[in-house]
Design a protein around this motif. Structure first.
Motif, PDB file in Angstrom:
ATOM      1  N   PHE A  71      39.031  33.552  43.770  1.00 18.26           N
ATOM      2  CA  PHE A  71      38.114  34.399  43.009  1.00 18.26           C
ATOM      3  C   PHE A  71      38.913  35.452  42.236  1.00 18.26           C
ATOM      4  CE2 PHE A  71      35.663  32.655  46.434  1.00 18.26           C
ATOM      5  CZ  PHE A  71      34.351  32.553  45.970  1.00 18.26           C
ATOM      6  N   TYR A  72      38.338  35.921  41.121  1.00 16.44           N
ATOM      7  CA  TYR A  72      38.998  37.000  40.391  1.00 16.44           C
ATOM      8  C   TYR A  72      37.973  37.822  39.631  1.00 16.44           C
ATOM      9  CZ  TYR A  72      38.637  34.120  36.136  1.00 16.44           C
ATOM     10  OH  TYR A  72      38.182  33.385  35.069  1.00 16.44           O
ATOM     11  N   ARG A  73      38.392  39.032  39.272  1.00 14.59           N
ATOM     12  CA  ARG A  73      37.587  39.919  38.430  1.00 14.59           C
ATOM     13  C   ARG A  73      38.518  40.664  37.487  1.00 14.59           C
ATOM     14  NH1 ARG A  73      32.855  42.940  37.948  1.00 14.59           N
ATOM     15  NH2 ARG A  73      33.193  45.016  37.075  1.00 14.59           N
ATOM     16  N   GLN A  74      38.195  40.659  36.203  1.00 16.73           N
ATOM     17  CA  GLN A  74      38.963  41.418  35.217  1.00 16.73           C
ATOM     18  C   GLN A  74      38.180  42.645  34.804  1.00 16.73           C
ATOM     19  OE1 GLN A  74      39.955  39.350  31.590  1.00 16.73           O
ATOM     20  NE2 GLN A  74      41.285  41.007  30.862  1.00 16.73           N
ATOM     21  N   ASP A  75      38.795  43.798  34.991  1.00 14.92           N
ATOM     22  CA  ASP A  75      38.240  45.075  34.526  1.00 14.92           C
ATOM     23  C   ASP A  75      39.182  45.619  33.459  1.00 14.92           C
ATOM     24  OD1 ASP A  75      35.932  45.359  36.088  1.00 14.92           O
ATOM     25  OD2 ASP A  75      37.095  46.026  37.802  1.00 14.92           O
ATOM     26  N   GLY A  76      38.960  45.259  32.230  1.00 13.70           N
ATOM     27  CA  GLY A  76      39.845  45.740  31.175  1.00 13.70           C
ATOM     28  C   GLY A  76      41.264  45.260  31.402  1.00 13.70           C
ATOM     29  N   SER A  77      42.168  46.204  31.640  1.00 10.12           N
ATOM     30  CA  SER A  77      43.577  45.855  31.827  1.00 10.12           C
ATOM     31  C   SER A  77      43.927  45.645  33.295  1.00 10.12           C
ATOM     32  CB  SER A  77      44.468  46.956  31.245  1.00 10.12           C
ATOM     33  OG  SER A  77      44.213  48.194  31.900  1.00 10.12           O
ATOM     34  N   ARG A  78      42.928  45.607  34.171  1.00  8.49           N
ATOM     35  CA  ARG A  78      43.175  45.350  35.590  1.00  8.49           C
ATOM     36  C   ARG A  78      42.582  44.004  35.991  1.00  8.49           C
ATOM     37  NH1 ARG A  78      40.931  49.142  40.475  1.00  8.49           N
ATOM     38  NH2 ARG A  78      38.922  48.327  39.725  1.00  8.49           N
ATOM     39  N   PHE A 120      27.727  37.394  41.561  1.00  8.64           N
ATOM     40  CA  PHE A 120      27.765  38.706  40.930  1.00  8.64           C
ATOM     41  C   PHE A 120      28.263  38.617  39.489  1.00  8.64           C
ATOM     42  CE2 PHE A 120      28.443  40.267  45.429  1.00  8.64           C
ATOM     43  CZ  PHE A 120      27.205  40.891  45.536  1.00  8.64           C
ATOM     44  N   LYS A 121      27.690  39.435  38.639  1.00 10.66           N
ATOM     45  CA  LYS A 121      28.176  39.530  37.263  1.00 10.66           C
ATOM     46  C   LYS A 121      29.588  40.106  37.243  1.00 10.66           C
ATOM     47  CE  LYS A 121      23.750  40.152  34.819  1.00 10.66           C
ATOM     48  NZ  LYS A 121      22.963  41.060  33.953  1.00 10.66           N
ATOM     49  N   GLY A 122      30.432  39.528  36.400  1.00  7.28           N
ATOM     50  CA  GLY A 122      31.776  40.058  36.219  1.00  7.28           C
ATOM     51  C   GLY A 122      32.808  39.503  37.174  1.00  7.28           C
ATOM     52  N   TYR A 123      32.403  38.653  38.110  1.00  8.48           N
ATOM     53  CA  TYR A 123      33.321  38.017  39.060  1.00  8.48           C
ATOM     54  C   TYR A 123      33.319  36.514  38.764  1.00  8.48           C
ATOM     55  CZ  TYR A 123      32.637  42.405  41.639  1.00  8.48           C
ATOM     56  OH  TYR A 123      32.555  43.725  42.007  1.00  8.48           O
ATOM     57  N   HIS A 124      34.459  35.869  38.987  1.00 14.34           N
ATOM     58  CA  HIS A 124      34.586  34.461  38.602  1.00 14.34           C
ATOM     59  C   HIS A 124      35.340  33.674  39.677  1.00 14.34           C
ATOM     60  CE1 HIS A 124      33.406  35.717  34.530  1.00 14.34           C
ATOM     61  NE2 HIS A 124      34.263  36.723  34.708  1.00 14.34           N
ATOM     62  N   LYS A 125      35.057  32.373  39.694  1.00  8.89           N
ATOM     63  CA  LYS A 125      35.886  31.434  40.448  1.00  8.89           C
ATOM     64  C   LYS A 125      36.831  30.745  39.468  1.00  8.89           C
ATOM     65  CE  LYS A 125      32.119  30.103  43.595  1.00  8.89           C
ATOM     66  NZ  LYS A 125      30.898  30.355  42.791  1.00  8.89           N
ATOM     67  N   LEU A 126      38.106  30.651  39.829  1.00 10.07           N
ATOM     68  CA  LEU A 126      39.005  29.822  39.036  1.00 10.07           C
ATOM     69  C   LEU A 126      38.618  28.368  39.310  1.00 10.07           C
ATOM     70  CD1 LEU A 126      41.495  29.892  37.151  1.00 10.07           C
ATOM     71  CD2 LEU A 126      42.907  29.523  39.185  1.00 10.07           C
ATOM     72  N   PRO A 127      38.286  27.589  38.290  1.00  8.08           N
ATOM     73  CA  PRO A 127      37.864  26.208  38.536  1.00  8.08           C
ATOM     74  C   PRO A 127      39.003  25.357  39.084  1.00  8.08           C
ATOM     75  CG  PRO A 127      37.166  26.955  36.353  1.00  8.08           C
ATOM     76  CD  PRO A 127      38.156  27.968  36.872  1.00  8.08           C
ATOM     77  N   PRO A 128      38.685  24.247  39.750  1.00 10.86           N
ATOM     78  CA  PRO A 128      39.740  23.325  40.189  1.00 10.86           C
ATOM     79  C   PRO A 128      40.599  22.872  39.008  1.00 10.86           C
ATOM     80  CG  PRO A 128      37.619  22.718  41.140  1.00 10.86           C
ATOM     81  CD  PRO A 128      37.344  23.786  40.119  1.00 10.86           C
ATOM     82  N   ALA A 129      41.869  22.593  39.298  1.00  6.47           N
ATOM     83  CA  ALA A 129      42.806  22.064  38.303  1.00  6.47           C
ATOM     84  C   ALA A 129      43.016  23.009  37.124  1.00  6.47           C
ATOM     85  CB  ALA A 129      42.359  20.691  37.804  1.00  6.47           C
ATOM     86  N   HIS A 130      42.914  24.311  37.380  1.00  8.76           N
ATOM     87  CA  HIS A 130      43.121  25.316  36.331  1.00  8.76           C
ATOM     88  C   HIS A 130      44.181  26.325  36.756  1.00  8.76           C
ATOM     89  CE1 HIS A 130      39.459  23.763  34.527  1.00  8.76           C
ATOM     90  NE2 HIS A 130      39.575  24.606  33.509  1.00  8.76           N
ATOM     91  N   VAL A 131      44.829  26.892  35.756  1.00 10.67           N
ATOM     92  CA  VAL A 131      45.708  28.035  35.959  1.00 10.67           C
ATOM     93  C   VAL A 131      45.205  29.172  35.080  1.00 10.67           C
ATOM     94  CG1 VAL A 131      47.741  26.665  36.546  1.00 10.67           C
ATOM     95  CG2 VAL A 131      47.317  27.282  34.151  1.00 10.67           C
ATOM     96  N   ALA A 132      45.481  30.385  35.514  1.00 14.88           N
ATOM     97  CA  ALA A 132      45.141  31.579  34.730  1.00 14.88           C
ATOM     98  C   ALA A 132      46.388  32.441  34.616  1.00 14.88           C
ATOM     99  CB  ALA A 132      44.009  32.358  35.403  1.00 14.88           C
ATOM    100  N   VAL A 133      46.699  32.882  33.420  1.00 11.93           N
ATOM    101  CA  VAL A 133      47.848  33.745  33.164  1.00 11.93           C
ATOM    102  C   VAL A 133      47.336  35.090  32.670  1.00 11.93           C
ATOM    103  CG1 VAL A 133      49.935  34.098  31.801  1.00 11.93           C
ATOM    104  CG2 VAL A 133      49.367  31.803  32.645  1.00 11.93           C
TER     105      VAL A 133
END
Length: 654
Positions: free
Chosen positions: A158-165, A206-219
């Motif tokens: 799971f991840y959440r982006q808050d601007g630069s965080r 919740f709004k603003g929170y995400h699951k990284l989908p299978p077979a994906h990378v995030a940079v």
């Protein structure tokens, strides 16, 4: 198997301090009770100074290199660091290749290969890995964070982006420990949950929170997040290559045998879940054929015959000569609820999570790793619903007026057994959906509440918030990934991309990690999945029979009674509970003022569902179960601060 958490930030006011990161990892300590570690980039000496700062946290379940795999783990000069959840099964081969190219590895753990592969390949390092994983890599020189998830979606992230965080964690509850974060429920996610019984990626509840989908990378670099896919099962390719059935069987035997061999690598005891079904029996048989002593196998049963598989598991164990452990459990209608709701983070309505938690609990008393047969049904067309898909395709030539008549809602008034899976009940569901497109028809069969029922259930205010949102787009996108194959193959592809990672693998990961048990799934090796995706459907499926090639290939491992055994779900008596132990609970919770004040559901619609079920008019057991799970989830994750441990009582109205 472990739990990970962390953050990257560039502004001092967004910093995650040591106490917060400790709390994030404490929330997931059940995933890794053996060790823990924290790392802050500000403490590192290696690498040049960067504008961004990073904190990495880890909870460890020690499986490989018990004494040397402490995390966070870095490279030789301290410029690349990782926290890792999962197993890289080909780590020995990768390790030898890395050493041959001049890398210096200080441990024998599979974790260390990640940092060195990243040094060579950057985000493409995932392409070399065979395994189940969710990991983060911090690149100190670039100020870059890489997040990655395995191909099939066995490990969550799971991840959440808050601007630069950016915040991340193995479970949503870890991120929610950061002070000041909002917890605004997403109306579309509620609609998705009541459609599928889970909230599909990339959404979360919740709004603003995400699951990284299978077979994906995030940079995440310089405040920008880029998410990309690195693999997909080759269903879009034509069936082939043109091999003989015998050659396909040889390829399958060799590929799955190797997958089992790799998953038996461990420095702790390994066993297998054994239900007595085709998939788990094959996996246990391949394990036993590669072991010098009887392997440990595990099954549970319930004192209700239709939910008790122990006799089949016993036959399989005797045939394979395993060291079999059998347990009879009394599933608690109420006792498991607090643990279930807290561990799953989001509303999760698959009731088979309950027996999976019981099985994980008893298995963990003997071994630390268990292999399972998960994935066999989706990859090799094992579900009985694929028979319905095939049969319904034969009706698509009928004139539209006849199909509309078949879809008439009054068919539902015909009296049938209310038992889940009863022939009459299944026939009504089949007939009613024939008027729809093949994709919509399948969604109706597998869905919990169809569109009409959801519209009747929701309040006008909640419907307005949805603004015409179509929850069916999730499965439609999966069908679009396999446009040119037969519809049964397309449907198995859709399940591999949706139901398998979002339901089955979520269920097994959370249930097993609740007891610090590592569950490994040989069918989900990406080479096995690629082989199955390319396989012509006639090798896997024929009318009246699924998993044809599995039975033919591994018949030496399968007792005759199991070869012909129909698919049996791994469930609990929800229907019985709703009319007995849960009877009063339905009204006390779903019709409570606290529940109604959420503004989601019309009181009269909920009352109708309850009464129709209690009066044996319609079978709403699984719909009511999902509504119960949703209300109890609100009480844990919305009404109060997120607890670090499962609450003892969810049922008090206070």
């Amino acid at each position: 198997m472990c739990g990970i958490a962390g953050a990257v930030w560039s502004r001092p006011e967004d910093a995650v301090d040591r106490n917060t990161l400790t709390r994030m990892t404490t929330a997931i300590q059940h995933r890794g009770p053996d060790d823990y570690g924290l790392l802050f980039s500000s403490d590192l000496e290696g690498g040049q100074a960067v504008s961004a700062q990073c904190g990495l946290g880890h909870r460890r379940l020690s499986i490989i290199d018990l004494g040397g795999g402490h995390q966070p783990l870095g490279n030789e000069d301290g410029t690349v660091w990782t926290v890792f959840n999962g197993e890289i099964y080909n780590y020995r081969e990768l390790r030898e290749e890395l050493i041959a190219r001049g890398h210096k590895l200080a441990t024998s753990s599979d974790t260390e290969v990640i940092v060195h592969l990243y040094e060579e390949l950057g985000p493409r390092c995932v392409e070399k890995m065979r395994g189940m994983f969710a990991f983060a890599v911090w690149d100190q020189r670039r100020g870059r964070l890489l997040l990655a998830r395995d191909r099939m979606g066995q490990k969550p992230l799971f991840y959440r982006q808050d601007g630069s965080r950016l915040l991340f964690g193995s479970e949503l509850k870890a991120i929610l420990q950061v002070p000041g974060l909002p917890r605004e429920v997403d109306p579309r996610s509620i609609d998705l949950f009541l459609t599928y019984q889970y909230v599909p990626h990339p959404h979360t509840i919740f709004k603003g929170y995400h699951k990284l989908p299978p077979a994906h990378v995030a940079v995440f670099e310089q405040g920008e997040l880029t998410v990309s896919r690195y693999w997909e099962p080759p269903y879009a390719e034509p069936a082939g290559p043109p091999l003989s059935p015998e050659k396909w069987r040889q390829e399958l035997r060799a590929t799955l045998t190797e997958s089992v061999r790799l998953r038996m690598r461990s420095d702790v005891p390994v066993g297998a879940f054994l239900s007595g079904g085709i998939d788990s029996t094959i996996i246990a048989g391949l394990m036993q054929s590669q072991s010098e002593r009887p392997i440990h196998t595990f099954s549970i049963g319930f004192p209700i015959k239709e939910f008790d598989e122990r006799s089949f598991a016993r036959q399989a164990a005797e045939h394979l000569k395993t060291d079999h452990h059998e347990y009879l459990v009394e599933p608690s209608a109420l006792g498991m609820l607090p643990k279930l709701i807290w561990h799953y983070d989001e509303p999760f309505g698959d009731s088979s999570a309950i027996p999976t938690m019981y099985l994980s609990e008893v298995t963990r008393q003997v071994v630390k790793v268990a292999l399972s047969g998960d994935g066999g049904d989706e990859l090799f067309a094992g579900y009985s619903r694929y028979q319905a898909v095939h049969l319904a395709a034969m009706s698509d030539w009928l004139p539209s007026p006849i199909k509309s008549l078949l879809g008439w809602r009054m068919w539902q008034q015909i009296p049938t057994s209310t038992r889940q899976g009863a022939i009459g009940r299944r026939a009504k569901r089949f007939i009613e959906a024939l008027s729809q497109s093949p994709e919509r028809r399948y969604l109706r069969w597998i869905g919990i509440f169809d569109q009409r029922m959801r519209n009747e259930l929701y309040t006008p205010e909640f419907l307005q918030q949805l603004d015409g949102y179509d929850s069916g787009e999730f499965i439609h996108a999966a069908y679009a990934a396999c446009p040119d194959r037969d519809f049964v193959t397309r449907t198995t592809c859709a399940d591999v991309l949706t139901y398998l990672p979002c339901d089955i693998l979520t269920k097994v990961d959370i249930a097993s990690m609740a007891y610090a048990l590592e569950a490994r799934s040989p069918f989900l090796d990406h080479r096995v999945a690629e082989l199955a995706a390319r396989m012509p459907i006639e090798l896997k499926f024929q009318p009246g029979r699924g998993k044809k090639i599995l039975v033919e290939t591994f018949q030496d491992l399968l007792p005759p009674s199991i070869q012909q055994r129909p698919k049996m779900g791994f469930g609990v008596p929800i229907d019985h509970w709703m009319r007995n132990e849960y009877r009063q609970l339905l009204s006390d919770l779903l019709l409570s003022q606290r529940s109604l004040d959420r503004g989601l559901f019309r009181k009269e619609a909920v009352e109708r569902l309850i009464q129709e079920h209690l009066n044996n008019r319609w079978d709403h057991a699984y719909r009511l179960w999902n509504l119960l799970c949703l209300e109890l989830w609100h009480r844990v994750y919305v009404d109060e601060p997120v607890p670090l441990h499962a609450p003892e009582d969810l049922l008090a109205e206070g």
